[in-house]
Design a protein around this motif. Structure first.
Motif, mmCIF file in Angstrom:
data_model
loop_
_atom_site.group_PDB
_atom_site.id
_atom_site.type_symbol
_atom_site.label_atom_id
_atom_site.label_comp_id
_atom_site.label_asym_id
_atom_site.label_seq_id
_atom_site.Cartn_x
_atom_site.Cartn_y
_atom_site.Cartn_z
ATOM 1 N N ALA A 174 0.829 -1.207 0.000
ATOM 2 C CA ALA A 174 0.000 0.000 0.000
ATOM 3 C C ALA A 174 0.864 1.257 0.000
ATOM 4 N N GLN A 175 2.053 1.198 0.603
ATOM 5 C CA GLN A 175 2.935 2.364 0.673
ATOM 6 C C GLN A 175 3.600 2.658 -0.663
ATOM 7 N N ILE A 176 3.935 1.638 -1.425
ATOM 8 C CA ILE A 176 4.685 1.837 -2.670
ATOM 9 C C ILE A 176 3.957 2.774 -3.635
ATOM 10 N N PRO A 177 2.663 2.582 -3.925
ATOM 11 C CA PRO A 177 1.984 3.529 -4.825
ATOM 12 C C PRO A 177 1.951 4.957 -4.271
ATOM 13 N N ASP A 178 1.819 5.100 -2.946
ATOM 14 C CA ASP A 178 1.831 6.436 -2.338
ATOM 15 C C ASP A 178 3.183 7.112 -2.540
ATOM 16 N N ILE A 179 4.260 6.370 -2.331
ATOM 17 C CA ILE A 179 5.601 6.927 -2.519
ATOM 18 C C ILE A 179 5.814 7.295 -3.985
ATOM 19 N N GLU A 180 5.387 6.409 -4.896
ATOM 20 C CA GLU A 180 5.542 6.687 -6.332
ATOM 21 C C GLU A 180 4.774 7.948 -6.729
ATOM 22 N N LYS A 181 3.550 8.079 -6.229
ATOM 23 C CA LYS A 181 2.723 9.246 -6.561
ATOM 24 C C LYS A 181 3.361 10.528 -6.016
ATOM 25 N N THR A 182 3.844 10.476 -4.783
ATOM 26 C CA THR A 182 4.488 11.644 -4.183
ATOM 27 C C THR A 182 5.753 12.015 -4.948
ATOM 28 N N LEU A 183 6.531 11.024 -5.312
ATOM 29 C CA LEU A 183 7.760 11.264 -6.081
ATOM 30 C C LEU A 183 7.437 11.890 -7.429
ATOM 31 N N GLU A 184 6.404 11.407 -8.066
ATOM 32 C CA GLU A 184 5.987 11.961 -9.358
ATOM 33 C C GLU A 184 5.609 13.438 -9.217
ATOM 34 N N ILE A 185 4.882 13.766 -8.171
ATOM 35 C CA ILE A 185 4.456 15.150 -7.953
ATOM 36 C C ILE A 185 5.659 16.052 -7.674
ATOM 37 N N VAL A 186 6.573 15.577 -6.820
ATOM 38 C CA VAL A 186 7.748 16.382 -6.481
ATOM 39 C C VAL A 186 8.634 16.578 -7.713
ATOM 40 N N GLU A 187 8.794 15.539 -8.526
ATOM 41 C CA GLU A 187 9.579 15.682 -9.762
ATOM 42 C C GLU A 187 8.907 16.660 -10.719
ATOM 43 N N HIS A 188 7.583 16.638 -10.758
ATOM 44 C CA HIS A 188 6.839 17.589 -11.587
ATOM 45 C C HIS A 188 7.103 19.025 -11.108
ATOM 46 N N MET A 189 7.104 19.209 -9.792
ATOM 47 C CA MET A 189 7.375 20.537 -9.234
ATOM 48 C C MET A 189 8.809 20.976 -9.538
ATOM 49 N N LEU A 190 9.722 20.021 -9.582
ATOM 50 C CA LEU A 190 11.120 20.326 -9.897
ATOM 51 C C LEU A 190 11.251 20.795 -11.336
ATOM 52 N N GLN A 191 10.493 20.197 -12.238
ATOM 53 C CA GLN A 191 10.567 20.559 -13.655
ATOM 54 C C GLN A 191 9.824 21.856 -13.948
ATOM 55 N N LYS A 192 8.687 22.066 -13.314
ATOM 56 C CA LYS A 192 7.880 23.270 -13.554
ATOM 57 C C LYS A 192 8.274 24.345 -12.565
ATOM 58 N N LYS A 193 8.807 25.401 -13.075
ATOM 59 C CA LYS A 193 9.197 26.524 -12.210
ATOM 60 C C LYS A 193 8.157 27.647 -12.295
ATOM 61 N N GLU A 194 6.933 27.283 -12.634
ATOM 62 C CA GLU A 194 5.862 28.284 -12.739
ATOM 63 C C GLU A 194 4.644 27.803 -11.967
ATOM 64 N N GLU A 195 3.714 28.713 -11.739
ATOM 65 C CA GLU A 195 2.497 28.381 -11.007
ATOM 66 C C GLU A 195 1.642 27.417 -11.823
ATOM 67 N N PHE A 196 1.010 26.462 -11.131
ATOM 68 C CA PHE A 196 0.115 25.526 -11.817
ATOM 69 C C PHE A 196 -1.059 25.182 -10.909
ATOM 70 N N ASN A 197 -2.140 24.726 -11.547
ATOM 71 C CA ASN A 197 -3.339 24.317 -10.816
ATOM 72 C C ASN A 197 -3.316 22.802 -10.627
ATOM 73 N N THR A 198 -3.835 22.365 -9.511
ATOM 74 C CA THR A 198 -3.901 20.926 -9.238
ATOM 75 C C THR A 198 -5.134 20.609 -8.409
ATOM 76 N N HIS A 199 -5.528 19.354 -8.427
ATOM 77 C CA HIS A 199 -6.596 18.839 -7.565
ATOM 78 C C HIS A 199 -5.919 18.053 -6.457
ATOM 79 N N PHE A 200 -6.410 18.209 -5.247
ATOM 80 C CA PHE A 200 -5.848 17.413 -4.158
ATOM 81 C C PHE A 200 -6.976 16.893 -3.283
#
Length: 180
Positions: free
Chosen positions: A65-91
């Motif tokens: 159950a933890q592995i998908p959560d870690i993968e999702k969090t990593l994906e989001i953080v990597e996205h934030m690393l690539q995008k240096k501009e404001e963006f909209n998201t659902h949480f």
């Protein structure tokens, strides 16, 4: 010869297969071994193995159950690393409740570590931590699979040993009854 040897696999004792039940039951002349006592001893060991199996299954379930959560969090953080501009998201606010948010450019993120603990990390540190945690979780999941397979073999060995001792006792009693 005992039914459980000292050799272990990550803390799980190895069950010895009884090749010669008659030899095992008669090996120590000083100590009277009754089939009931041996079966009781084997059953206790079997219950220990089943308890270990239950614990490993629960750990595996939590880890899976933890592995998908870690993968999702990593994906989001990597996205934030690539995008240096404001963006909209659902949480997710709670089950079935989502909200829309504008995320400004940032160099820091907060990671939920559990046990009511959240820490601030730079995005690079967060990526490194999440990658390390993901790799560790995947390795641990693989080890749990190996441990469960090993434990399953030990359970089968103990069940076969118990059946062989029971059959040995049945034949012994039958032969004793025929001699009377």
């Amino acid at each position: 010869m005992t039914a459980v040897a000292t050799k272990e696999h990550r803390g799980i004792p190895k069950a010895i297969f009884l090749e010669d039940v008659d030899g095992y039951m008669n090996e120590d002349a000083k100590e009277e071994k009754s089939a009931t006592n041996v079966l009781q001893s084997f059953d206790e060991q079997l219950q220990k193995y089943k308890y270990m199996e239950l614990n490993l299954i629960q750990r595996k379930k939590r880890l899976r159950a933890q592995i998908p959560d870690i993968e999702k969090t990593l994906e989001i953080v990597e996205h934030m690393l690539q995008k240096k501009e404001e963006f909209n998201t659902h949480f997710l606010l709670s089950d079935q409740v989502h909200a829309v948010a504008k995320v400004p450019p940032t160099e820091k993120v907060f990671l939920w570590l559990g046990a009511n603990t959240m820490l601030e990390y730079s995005i690079d540190e967060a990526v490194a931590l999440l990658t390390k945690n993901l790799n560790t979780a995947v390795v641990n999941a693989g080890q749990l699979d190996e441990d469960l397979e090993y434990l399953s073999n030990q359970i089968t060995t103990m069940e076969v040993n118990m059946a062989r001792v029971y059959n040995w006792d049945f034949k012994r009693r039958k032969a004793a009854a025929e001699q009377k």
